[in-house]
Design an enzyme around this catalytic site. Structure first.
Site, short mmCIF file in Angstrom:
data_model
loop_
_atom_site.label_atom_id
_atom_site.label_comp_id
_atom_site.label_asym_id
_atom_site.label_seq_id
_atom_site.Cartn_x
_atom_site.Cartn_y
_atom_site.Cartn_z
N LYS A 67 -5.99 24.67 -2.50
CA LYS A 67 -6.65 23.36 -2.50
C LYS A 67 -5.65 22.21 -2.65
CE LYS A 67 -9.66 24.55 -5.70
NZ LYS A 67 -10.78 24.46 -6.66
N LEU A 224 13.11 25.53 -2.57
CA LEU A 224 14.30 25.33 -1.75
C LEU A 224 14.02 24.44 -0.55
CD1 LEU A 224 15.98 28.85 -1.78
CD2 LEU A 224 16.54 26.84 -3.13
N HIS A 284 13.11 29.40 -9.05
CA HIS A 284 13.43 28.08 -8.52
C HIS A 284 14.80 27.59 -8.98
CE1 HIS A 284 9.42 28.26 -7.20
NE2 HIS A 284 8.82 27.70 -8.23
N LYS A 367 17.10 24.44 -17.64
CA LYS A 367 16.12 23.98 -18.63
C LYS A 367 14.80 23.67 -17.95
CE LYS A 367 16.88 20.00 -20.70
NZ LYS A 367 17.43 19.02 -21.65
N ARG A 404 18.36 13.56 -8.15
CA ARG A 404 16.99 13.51 -8.65
C ARG A 404 16.07 14.09 -7.58
NH1 ARG A 404 13.46 10.53 -12.22
NH2 ARG A 404 15.30 10.23 -13.52
N LYS A 414 27.14 8.18 -11.81
CA LYS A 414 27.35 7.30 -12.98
C LYS A 414 28.84 7.03 -13.14
CE LYS A 414 25.25 8.31 -16.78
NZ LYS A 414 24.66 9.09 -17.91
#
Length: 515
Positions: A67, A224, A284, A367, A404, A414
Protein backbone atom coordinates in the site's frame (compact mmCIF):
# COMPACT_ATOMS: atom_id res chain seq x y z
CA UNK A 1 -10.02 -2.84 -3.26
CA UNK A 2 -8.03 0.36 -3.35
CA UNK A 3 -9.99 2.25 -0.76
CA UNK A 4 -7.19 1.13 1.57
CA UNK A 5 -4.42 2.54 -0.64
CA UNK A 6 -4.98 6.13 0.52
CA UNK A 7 -6.46 7.17 -2.82
CA UNK A 8 -6.35 10.82 -1.90
CA UNK A 9 -2.58 10.57 -1.64
CA UNK A 10 -2.46 8.53 -4.85
CA UNK A 11 -4.51 11.18 -6.61
CA UNK A 12 -2.01 13.92 -5.69
CA UNK A 13 1.09 11.74 -5.82
CA UNK A 14 1.91 12.47 -9.45
CA UNK A 15 2.59 16.11 -8.70
CA UNK A 16 3.79 16.00 -5.11
CA UNK A 17 7.20 17.12 -3.88
CA UNK A 18 7.93 13.67 -2.46
CA UNK A 19 6.94 11.51 -5.41
CA UNK A 20 7.10 7.85 -4.50
CA UNK A 21 8.85 6.77 -7.67
CA UNK A 22 9.42 3.35 -9.02
CA UNK A 23 9.10 -0.26 -8.00
CA UNK A 24 12.14 -2.45 -8.71
CA UNK A 25 13.64 -1.60 -12.06
CA UNK A 26 14.23 -5.26 -12.69
CA UNK A 27 10.48 -5.47 -13.28
CA UNK A 28 10.81 -3.37 -16.39
CA UNK A 29 14.25 -4.37 -17.64
CA UNK A 30 12.74 -5.89 -20.75
CA UNK A 31 9.63 -3.75 -21.00
CA UNK A 32 10.63 -0.24 -22.00
CA UNK A 33 13.82 0.48 -20.11
CA UNK A 34 17.35 -0.39 -21.06
CA UNK A 35 19.52 -1.49 -18.21
CA UNK A 36 22.21 0.88 -19.46
CA UNK A 37 20.02 3.76 -18.24
CA UNK A 38 20.84 2.63 -14.71
CA UNK A 39 24.57 2.88 -15.34
CA UNK A 40 24.79 -0.91 -15.08
CA UNK A 41 25.06 -3.72 -17.58
CA UNK A 42 23.49 -7.03 -16.73
CA UNK A 43 26.13 -8.68 -18.88
CA UNK A 44 23.79 -11.03 -20.78
CA UNK A 45 21.50 -10.95 -23.76
CA UNK A 46 18.41 -9.76 -21.90
CA UNK A 47 18.78 -6.08 -22.81
CA UNK A 48 16.52 -6.29 -25.83
CA UNK A 49 13.14 -4.64 -25.55
CA UNK A 50 10.16 -6.97 -25.59
CA UNK A 51 6.53 -6.64 -26.50
CA UNK A 52 3.43 -8.55 -25.55
CA UNK A 53 1.60 -9.16 -22.34
CA UNK A 54 3.18 -8.21 -19.01
CA UNK A 55 1.42 -9.35 -15.83
CA UNK A 56 2.69 -7.82 -12.57
CA UNK A 57 1.41 -9.74 -9.56
CA UNK A 58 1.75 -8.12 -6.13
CA UNK A 59 1.47 -10.84 -3.49
CA UNK A 60 0.55 -9.38 -0.12
CA UNK A 61 -1.56 -6.68 -1.75
CA UNK A 62 -3.25 -5.71 1.53
CA UNK A 63 -0.01 -5.19 3.46
CA UNK A 64 1.86 -2.00 4.37
CA UNK A 65 4.66 -2.50 1.83
CA UNK A 66 2.21 -2.91 -1.04
CA UNK A 67 0.00 0.00 0.00
CA UNK A 68 2.76 2.46 0.90
CA UNK A 69 5.41 1.58 -1.67
CA UNK A 70 4.56 -0.93 -4.38
CA UNK A 71 1.23 0.33 -5.70
CA UNK A 72 2.16 4.05 -5.50
CA UNK A 73 5.42 3.17 -7.26
CA UNK A 74 3.60 1.35 -10.03
CA UNK A 75 1.28 4.33 -10.37
CA UNK A 76 4.15 6.75 -10.82
CA UNK A 77 5.79 4.53 -13.42
CA UNK A 78 2.45 4.39 -15.22
CA UNK A 79 2.34 8.20 -15.21
CA UNK A 80 5.82 8.31 -16.73
CA UNK A 81 4.80 6.00 -19.56
CA UNK A 82 6.77 2.95 -18.45
CA UNK A 83 3.67 0.75 -18.09
CA UNK A 84 1.83 0.80 -21.44
CA UNK A 85 -1.85 0.11 -20.76
CA UNK A 86 -2.10 -2.01 -23.91
CA UNK A 87 0.45 -4.47 -22.49
CA UNK A 88 0.38 -4.26 -18.68
CA UNK A 89 -2.00 -5.98 -16.29
CA UNK A 90 -1.58 -5.63 -12.49
CA UNK A 91 -3.04 -8.18 -10.10
CA UNK A 92 -3.18 -7.88 -6.32
CA UNK A 93 -3.25 -11.13 -4.34
CA UNK A 94 -3.94 -11.43 -0.61
CA UNK A 95 -5.59 -13.80 1.86
CA UNK A 96 -8.77 -11.82 2.35
CA UNK A 97 -11.11 -9.91 0.11
CA UNK A 98 -10.50 -6.16 0.25
CA UNK A 99 -13.72 -4.15 0.10
CA UNK A 100 -14.17 -1.71 -2.77
CA UNK A 101 -15.65 1.76 -2.60
CA UNK A 102 -17.16 3.82 -5.35
CA UNK A 103 -14.60 6.62 -5.31
CA UNK A 104 -13.98 7.01 -9.02
CA UNK A 105 -15.77 10.32 -9.18
CA UNK A 106 -13.32 11.80 -6.69
CA UNK A 107 -10.24 10.78 -8.67
CA UNK A 108 -8.30 12.33 -11.51
CA UNK A 109 -8.51 10.72 -14.94
CA UNK A 110 -4.92 9.53 -14.55
CA UNK A 111 -5.70 7.62 -11.35
CA UNK A 112 -8.93 6.21 -12.77
CA UNK A 113 -7.11 4.90 -15.84
CA UNK A 114 -4.41 3.34 -13.66
CA UNK A 115 -6.95 1.60 -11.44
CA UNK A 116 -8.58 0.12 -14.52
CA UNK A 117 -5.39 -1.92 -15.06
CA UNK A 118 -5.73 -3.64 -11.70
CA UNK A 119 -7.65 -6.75 -10.72
CA UNK A 120 -7.77 -8.54 -7.39
CA UNK A 121 -7.67 -12.21 -6.42
CA UNK A 122 -7.98 -13.55 -2.87
CA UNK A 123 -6.72 -16.89 -1.64
CA UNK A 124 -4.43 -18.76 0.70
CA UNK A 125 -0.63 -18.68 0.39
CA UNK A 126 -0.35 -22.39 1.23
CA UNK A 127 -2.91 -24.09 -1.04
CA UNK A 128 -3.37 -24.40 -4.79
CA UNK A 129 -6.95 -23.19 -5.13
CA UNK A 130 -6.21 -19.47 -4.92
CA UNK A 131 -3.18 -19.74 -7.20
CA UNK A 132 -5.16 -21.58 -9.88
CA UNK A 133 -7.61 -18.65 -9.76
CA UNK A 134 -4.64 -16.30 -10.05
CA UNK A 135 -3.31 -18.23 -13.05
CA UNK A 136 -6.75 -18.08 -14.65
CA UNK A 137 -6.84 -14.28 -14.25
CA UNK A 138 -3.34 -13.90 -15.73
CA UNK A 139 -4.13 -16.24 -18.64
CA UNK A 140 -7.32 -14.29 -19.38
CA UNK A 141 -5.29 -11.11 -19.76
CA UNK A 142 -2.70 -12.85 -21.92
CA UNK A 143 -5.42 -14.16 -24.26
CA UNK A 144 -6.93 -10.69 -24.52
CA UNK A 145 -3.51 -9.33 -25.47
CA UNK A 146 -2.99 -12.02 -28.11
CA UNK A 147 0.26 -13.05 -26.47
CA UNK A 148 0.83 -15.73 -29.09
CA UNK A 149 2.04 -12.88 -31.31
CA UNK A 150 4.37 -11.55 -28.64
CA UNK A 151 5.82 -12.70 -25.36
CA UNK A 152 3.90 -13.52 -22.20
CA UNK A 153 5.80 -12.19 -19.19
CA UNK A 154 4.87 -12.78 -15.57
CA UNK A 155 6.50 -10.96 -12.70
CA UNK A 156 5.69 -11.84 -9.07
CA UNK A 157 6.60 -9.27 -6.42
CA UNK A 158 6.56 -10.78 -2.93
CA UNK A 159 5.46 -7.96 -0.61
CA UNK A 160 5.35 -10.57 2.16
CA UNK A 161 7.29 -11.73 5.23
CA UNK A 162 10.18 -14.08 4.31
CA UNK A 163 8.56 -16.85 6.37
CA UNK A 164 5.97 -17.42 3.62
CA UNK A 165 8.40 -17.17 0.67
CA UNK A 166 8.83 -20.99 0.33
CA UNK A 167 5.12 -21.81 0.24
CA UNK A 168 4.30 -18.93 -2.11
CA UNK A 169 7.16 -19.79 -4.47
CA UNK A 170 6.04 -23.43 -4.45
CA UNK A 171 2.52 -22.41 -5.47
CA UNK A 172 3.83 -20.07 -8.20
CA UNK A 173 6.05 -22.83 -9.57
CA UNK A 174 3.18 -25.33 -9.53
CA UNK A 175 0.32 -23.17 -10.81
CA UNK A 176 1.44 -19.87 -12.34
CA UNK A 177 4.50 -20.26 -14.57
CA UNK A 178 4.53 -18.63 -18.01
CA UNK A 179 3.04 -20.94 -20.64
CA UNK A 180 4.12 -19.04 -23.75
CA UNK A 181 6.20 -20.92 -26.32
CA UNK A 182 7.59 -17.67 -27.70
CA UNK A 183 10.33 -17.04 -25.13
CA UNK A 184 8.30 -15.47 -22.34
CA UNK A 185 9.57 -15.44 -18.78
CA UNK A 186 8.61 -15.76 -15.14
CA UNK A 187 10.46 -13.71 -12.50
CA UNK A 188 10.18 -13.65 -8.74
CA UNK A 189 11.30 -10.61 -6.74
CA UNK A 190 12.11 -11.02 -3.04
CA UNK A 191 13.39 -8.33 -0.75
CA UNK A 192 15.69 -8.26 2.26
CA UNK A 193 15.80 -9.16 5.11
CA UNK A 194 16.34 -12.59 3.57
CA UNK A 195 16.33 -15.03 6.48
CA UNK A 196 17.26 -14.39 10.11
CA UNK A 197 20.85 -15.64 10.11
CA UNK A 198 23.31 -17.44 7.83
CA UNK A 199 21.69 -20.87 8.19
CA UNK A 200 18.13 -19.66 7.60
CA UNK A 201 19.23 -17.51 4.64
CA UNK A 202 20.99 -20.47 3.03
CA UNK A 203 17.98 -22.70 3.70
CA UNK A 204 15.61 -20.13 2.20
CA UNK A 205 17.82 -19.73 -0.87
CA UNK A 206 17.98 -23.49 -1.26
CA UNK A 207 14.20 -23.89 -1.03
CA UNK A 208 13.54 -21.17 -3.62
CA UNK A 209 16.45 -22.36 -5.78
CA UNK A 210 14.86 -25.79 -6.10
CA UNK A 211 11.81 -24.18 -7.71
CA UNK A 212 13.33 -21.60 -10.07
CA UNK A 213 16.49 -21.06 -12.09
CA UNK A 214 18.83 -18.52 -10.54
CA UNK A 215 18.19 -16.18 -13.48
CA UNK A 216 14.50 -16.08 -12.48
CA UNK A 217 15.14 -14.98 -8.87
CA UNK A 218 15.83 -11.35 -8.02
CA UNK A 219 16.91 -10.65 -4.44
CA UNK A 220 16.86 -6.91 -3.94
CA UNK A 221 17.89 -4.35 -1.37
CA UNK A 222 15.84 -1.27 -2.20
CA UNK A 223 18.18 0.88 -0.09
CA UNK A 224 20.86 0.58 -2.75
CA UNK A 225 18.52 2.26 -5.22
CA UNK A 226 18.54 5.58 -3.39
CA UNK A 227 19.86 8.36 -5.61
CA UNK A 228 22.75 9.39 -3.37
CA UNK A 229 23.78 5.82 -2.62
CA UNK A 230 24.00 5.36 -6.39
CA UNK A 231 26.10 8.53 -6.53
CA UNK A 232 28.67 7.05 -4.14
CA UNK A 233 30.49 5.17 -6.90
CA UNK A 234 30.58 8.26 -9.11
CA UNK A 235 31.81 10.54 -6.32
CA UNK A 236 34.61 8.15 -5.34
CA UNK A 237 35.90 7.05 -8.71
CA UNK A 238 35.15 9.96 -11.06
CA UNK A 239 36.75 12.75 -8.98
CA UNK A 240 40.52 12.95 -8.79
CA UNK A 241 40.82 14.79 -5.48
CA UNK A 242 39.12 11.95 -3.57
CA UNK A 243 41.57 9.30 -4.72
CA UNK A 244 44.57 10.24 -2.51
CA UNK A 245 42.37 11.11 0.51
CA UNK A 246 40.21 7.98 0.69
CA UNK A 247 42.33 5.88 3.05
CA UNK A 248 43.47 5.33 6.65
CA UNK A 249 46.15 8.04 6.36
CA UNK A 250 43.52 10.77 6.11
CA UNK A 251 40.21 9.37 7.36
CA UNK A 252 39.70 8.94 11.10
CA UNK A 253 36.29 7.24 11.10
CA UNK A 254 33.20 6.61 8.97
CA UNK A 255 29.62 6.73 10.23
CA UNK A 256 26.65 5.27 8.37
CA UNK A 257 23.48 6.35 10.17
CA UNK A 258 19.79 5.53 9.89
CA UNK A 259 17.47 7.33 12.32
CA UNK A 260 13.68 7.32 12.57
CA UNK A 261 11.62 9.58 14.82
CA UNK A 262 8.75 7.07 15.16
CA UNK A 263 8.43 3.61 16.68
CA UNK A 264 7.05 0.40 15.25
CA UNK A 265 3.59 1.94 14.70
CA UNK A 266 1.54 -1.22 15.08
CA UNK A 267 4.12 -3.47 13.42
CA UNK A 268 5.71 -4.49 16.72
CA UNK A 269 4.95 -8.20 16.30
CA UNK A 270 6.64 -8.35 12.90
CA UNK A 271 9.55 -6.14 13.94
CA UNK A 272 10.16 -8.19 17.09
CA UNK A 273 11.02 -11.21 14.93
CA UNK A 274 13.92 -9.33 13.37
CA UNK A 275 15.05 -6.30 15.37
CA UNK A 276 17.04 -3.31 14.17
CA UNK A 277 20.25 -5.25 13.46
CA UNK A 278 18.60 -7.67 11.03
CA UNK A 279 16.12 -5.14 9.66
CA UNK A 280 18.51 -2.27 8.91
CA UNK A 281 22.16 -2.81 9.82
CA UNK A 282 22.90 -6.30 8.46
CA UNK A 283 21.50 -5.52 5.04
CA UNK A 284 20.99 -1.84 4.20
CA UNK A 285 23.85 -0.21 6.11
CA UNK A 286 26.30 -3.02 5.44
CA UNK A 287 25.68 -2.69 1.70
CA UNK A 288 26.34 1.05 1.92
CA UNK A 289 29.58 0.29 3.80
CA UNK A 290 30.66 -1.85 0.85
CA UNK A 291 30.25 1.09 -1.55
CA UNK A 292 32.23 3.38 0.77
CA UNK A 293 35.07 0.91 1.33
CA UNK A 294 35.39 -1.10 -1.88
CA UNK A 295 38.22 -0.79 -4.38
CA UNK A 296 37.55 0.48 -7.90
CA UNK A 297 35.81 -2.24 -9.92
CA UNK A 298 37.18 -3.30 -13.29
CA UNK A 299 33.97 -2.08 -14.92
CA UNK A 300 30.40 -1.10 -14.06
CA UNK A 301 29.01 -4.55 -14.71
CA UNK A 302 27.08 -5.97 -11.75
CA UNK A 303 29.55 -8.84 -11.58
CA UNK A 304 32.56 -6.51 -11.21
CA UNK A 305 30.86 -4.40 -8.55
CA UNK A 306 29.70 -7.52 -6.70
CA UNK A 307 33.23 -8.97 -6.66
CA UNK A 308 34.69 -5.86 -5.03
CA UNK A 309 31.89 -5.68 -2.47
CA UNK A 310 32.39 -9.32 -1.54
CA UNK A 311 36.11 -8.68 -1.02
CA UNK A 312 35.26 -5.98 1.53
CA UNK A 313 32.83 -8.20 3.40
CA UNK A 314 35.38 -11.01 3.57
CA UNK A 315 37.91 -8.61 5.14
CA UNK A 316 35.63 -7.45 7.99
CA UNK A 317 36.86 -8.64 11.39
CA UNK A 318 34.45 -10.51 13.72
CA UNK A 319 32.23 -8.14 15.71
CA UNK A 320 33.57 -7.34 19.18
CA UNK A 321 30.83 -7.20 21.83
CA UNK A 322 32.72 -4.35 23.50
CA UNK A 323 32.01 -2.28 20.39
CA UNK A 324 28.25 -2.88 20.36
CA UNK A 325 25.53 -0.88 22.14
CA UNK A 326 21.93 -2.07 21.98
CA UNK A 327 18.84 -0.15 23.08
CA UNK A 328 15.08 -0.49 23.30
CA UNK A 329 12.82 2.54 23.56
CA UNK A 330 10.54 2.80 26.56
CA UNK A 331 7.01 1.82 25.59
CA UNK A 332 8.05 -0.69 22.90
CA UNK A 333 6.72 -3.61 24.98
CA UNK A 334 3.36 -1.86 25.44
CA UNK A 335 2.45 -3.09 21.97
CA UNK A 336 0.19 -6.12 22.61
CA UNK A 337 1.91 -8.03 19.78
CA UNK A 338 5.33 -7.71 21.48
CA UNK A 339 6.34 -10.17 24.25
CA UNK A 340 6.57 -8.48 27.65
CA UNK A 341 10.10 -9.83 28.16
CA UNK A 342 11.35 -8.94 24.68
CA UNK A 343 15.07 -8.13 24.40
CA UNK A 344 14.75 -7.17 20.72
CA UNK A 345 16.80 -4.01 20.08
CA UNK A 346 15.13 -1.00 18.48
CA UNK A 347 18.50 0.80 18.53
CA UNK A 348 22.01 -0.43 17.80
CA UNK A 349 25.47 1.00 17.29
CA UNK A 350 27.97 -1.49 15.90
CA UNK A 351 31.61 -0.79 15.02
CA UNK A 352 33.09 -2.81 12.18
CA UNK A 353 36.79 -2.92 11.33
CA UNK A 354 38.16 -3.84 7.92
CA UNK A 355 41.45 -5.70 7.86
CA UNK A 356 43.15 -4.46 4.69
CA UNK A 357 45.77 -1.96 3.61
CA UNK A 358 43.36 0.89 2.88
CA UNK A 359 41.23 0.74 6.04
CA UNK A 360 43.30 -0.84 8.81
CA UNK A 361 42.55 1.04 12.06
CA UNK A 362 39.58 3.03 10.72
CA UNK A 363 36.32 2.29 12.61
CA UNK A 364 33.17 2.00 10.51
CA UNK A 365 30.31 2.97 12.82
CA UNK A 366 26.91 1.61 11.80
CA UNK A 367 24.07 3.18 13.77
CA UNK A 368 20.32 2.69 13.44
CA UNK A 369 17.38 3.34 15.71
CA UNK A 370 13.66 3.97 16.06
CA UNK A 371 11.80 6.55 18.15
CA UNK A 372 14.79 8.92 18.16
CA UNK A 373 14.86 12.71 18.13
CA UNK A 374 15.24 13.09 14.36
CA UNK A 375 14.72 11.33 11.06
CA UNK A 376 17.69 11.05 8.74
CA UNK A 377 19.98 8.69 6.89
CA UNK A 378 23.50 9.73 6.03
CA UNK A 379 27.09 8.71 5.39
CA UNK A 380 29.58 10.82 7.39
CA UNK A 381 33.29 10.51 6.63
CA UNK A 382 35.35 12.32 9.27
CA UNK A 383 38.93 13.25 8.45
CA UNK A 384 41.83 13.41 10.86
CA UNK A 385 42.97 16.60 12.59
CA UNK A 386 45.26 18.93 10.69
CA UNK A 387 48.82 18.44 11.98
CA UNK A 388 50.46 21.61 13.33
CA UNK A 389 47.20 23.52 13.78
CA UNK A 390 48.47 27.14 13.68
CA UNK A 391 44.92 28.54 13.79
CA UNK A 392 44.03 26.60 16.95
CA UNK A 393 40.66 25.72 15.51
CA UNK A 394 40.58 22.06 16.47
CA UNK A 395 37.71 22.57 18.92
CA UNK A 396 35.47 23.81 16.11
CA UNK A 397 35.44 20.37 14.55
CA UNK A 398 37.08 18.30 11.89
CA UNK A 399 36.65 18.27 8.13
CA UNK A 400 33.78 15.98 7.17
CA UNK A 401 32.39 14.73 3.89
CA UNK A 402 28.66 14.07 4.33
CA UNK A 403 26.18 12.40 2.01
CA UNK A 404 22.65 13.04 3.25
CA UNK A 405 20.48 10.22 1.88
CA UNK A 406 17.19 11.40 3.35
CA UNK A 407 15.46 13.73 3.89
CA UNK A 408 16.72 16.83 2.01
CA UNK A 409 19.17 14.90 -0.18
CA UNK A 410 22.53 16.64 -0.24
CA UNK A 411 26.30 16.23 -0.48
CA UNK A 412 28.38 18.67 1.51
CA UNK A 413 31.90 19.10 2.82
CA UNK A 414 32.48 20.73 6.20
CA UNK A 415 35.45 23.10 6.04
CA UNK A 416 37.14 25.56 8.35
CA UNK A 417 37.20 29.08 6.84
CA UNK A 418 38.04 32.59 7.99
CA UNK A 419 35.27 34.45 9.78
CA UNK A 420 34.54 37.67 7.81
CA UNK A 421 35.98 40.69 9.61
CA UNK A 422 39.24 42.25 10.68
CA UNK A 423 40.29 39.54 13.09
CA UNK A 424 41.92 36.27 12.06
CA UNK A 425 39.25 33.99 13.52
CA UNK A 426 37.89 30.81 12.02
CA UNK A 427 34.48 29.22 11.67
CA UNK A 428 33.07 26.03 10.18
CA UNK A 429 31.16 26.30 6.92
CA UNK A 430 30.37 24.00 4.03
CA UNK A 431 30.62 23.43 0.32
CA UNK A 432 27.07 22.32 -0.38
CA UNK A 433 25.34 20.45 -3.20
CA UNK A 434 21.69 20.30 -2.15
CA UNK A 435 19.74 18.36 -4.74
CA UNK A 436 16.42 20.17 -4.41
CA UNK A 437 18.15 23.48 -5.04
CA UNK A 438 20.64 22.42 -7.71
CA UNK A 439 18.27 20.17 -9.67
CA UNK A 440 15.05 22.16 -9.60
CA UNK A 441 12.20 20.47 -11.43
CA UNK A 442 14.04 17.14 -11.59
CA UNK A 443 12.29 14.27 -9.82
CA UNK A 444 14.75 12.40 -7.62
CA UNK A 445 13.76 8.76 -8.04
CA UNK A 446 13.03 6.66 -5.00
CA UNK A 447 14.81 3.38 -4.47
CA UNK A 448 12.04 1.19 -5.85
CA UNK A 449 12.62 2.40 -9.42
CA UNK A 450 16.08 0.95 -9.77
CA UNK A 451 17.61 -2.32 -10.68
CA UNK A 452 20.15 -3.39 -8.10
CA UNK A 453 21.47 -6.83 -8.80
CA UNK A 454 22.12 -8.68 -5.57
CA UNK A 455 23.51 -12.19 -5.52
CA UNK A 456 23.74 -15.13 -3.19
CA UNK A 457 27.47 -14.49 -2.61
CA UNK A 458 26.82 -11.15 -0.92
CA UNK A 459 24.05 -12.62 1.22
CA UNK A 460 26.38 -15.28 2.58
CA UNK A 461 29.28 -12.91 3.26
CA UNK A 462 27.02 -10.36 4.99
CA UNK A 463 25.34 -12.96 7.18
CA UNK A 464 28.71 -14.42 8.20
CA UNK A 465 29.61 -11.05 9.78
CA UNK A 466 26.45 -10.63 11.85
CA UNK A 467 25.18 -14.14 12.57
CA UNK A 468 27.40 -14.70 15.67
CA UNK A 469 26.33 -11.34 17.14
CA UNK A 470 22.65 -12.00 16.40
CA UNK A 471 22.82 -15.39 18.10
CA UNK A 472 24.33 -13.80 21.22
CA UNK A 473 21.51 -11.22 21.22
CA UNK A 474 18.88 -13.94 20.76
CA UNK A 475 20.34 -15.88 23.71
CA UNK A 476 20.17 -12.77 25.90
CA UNK A 477 23.96 -12.50 26.25
CA UNK A 478 23.76 -8.86 25.11
CA UNK A 479 21.00 -6.77 26.67
CA UNK A 480 19.13 -3.85 25.17
CA UNK A 481 19.47 -0.65 27.22
CA UNK A 482 16.21 1.30 27.73
CA UNK A 483 16.07 4.81 26.25
CA UNK A 484 13.36 7.45 26.15
CA UNK A 485 11.56 8.05 22.84
CA UNK A 486 12.56 11.32 21.18
CA UNK A 487 16.18 11.20 22.38
CA UNK A 488 19.47 10.33 20.68
CA UNK A 489 19.26 6.79 22.06
CA UNK A 490 21.29 5.27 24.90
CA UNK A 491 24.04 7.53 26.28
CA UNK A 492 26.36 4.52 26.05
CA UNK A 493 26.19 4.80 22.25
CA UNK A 494 27.67 8.32 22.30
CA UNK A 495 30.36 7.08 24.67
CA UNK A 496 31.20 4.28 22.23
CA UNK A 497 31.51 6.78 19.37
CA UNK A 498 33.86 8.87 21.48
CA UNK A 499 36.00 5.82 22.23
CA UNK A 500 36.12 5.04 18.51
CA UNK A 501 37.57 8.49 17.83
CA UNK A 502 34.57 10.37 16.50
CA UNK A 503 34.70 14.08 17.39
CA UNK A 504 31.32 15.78 17.47
CA UNK A 505 31.08 19.32 16.17
CA UNK A 506 29.43 21.60 18.74
CA UNK A 507 27.70 24.76 17.60
CA UNK A 508 27.55 23.82 13.90
CA UNK A 509 24.25 22.73 12.35
CA UNK A 510 23.84 22.06 8.66
CA UNK A 511 20.79 23.88 7.32
CA UNK A 512 19.44 22.91 3.89
CA UNK A 513 19.66 25.96 1.62
CA UNK A 514 16.42 27.57 0.48
CA UNK A 515 15.59 28.55 -3.07
Amino acid sequence: MFSELSLQDLNSLRYGNDVVNGVVRVMFLNVDLSISECGLDRGDSENSQESGSLSIVVLGASGDLAKKKTFPALFNLYCQGFLPPNEVHIIGYARYLIPSKNVTAQLSEEVTNFLSLIKYVSGSYETEEGFWLLDKEISKHECEQNSQDGIARRLFYLALPPSVYPSVCRMISLCCMTKSDNGGWTRVVVEKPFGKDLNSAEQLSSQIGELFDESQIYRIDHYLGKELVQNMLVMRFANRFFLPLWNRDNIDNVQIVFREDFGTDGRGGYFDEYGIVRDIIQNHLLQVLCLVAMEKPASLTPESIRDEKVKVLQQVNPVNDEEVVLGQYEGYRDDPTVPKDSNTPTFATVILRIHNERWEGVPFILKAGKALNSRKAEIRVQFKDVPGDIFRCKKQGRNEFVIRLQPSEAIYMKLTVKQPGLEMSTVQSELDLSYRQRYQGVVIPEAYERLILDTLFQFQAAWEIFTPLLHRIDKGQLKSIPYKPGTRGPAEADELLQKAGYVQTHGYIWIPPTL
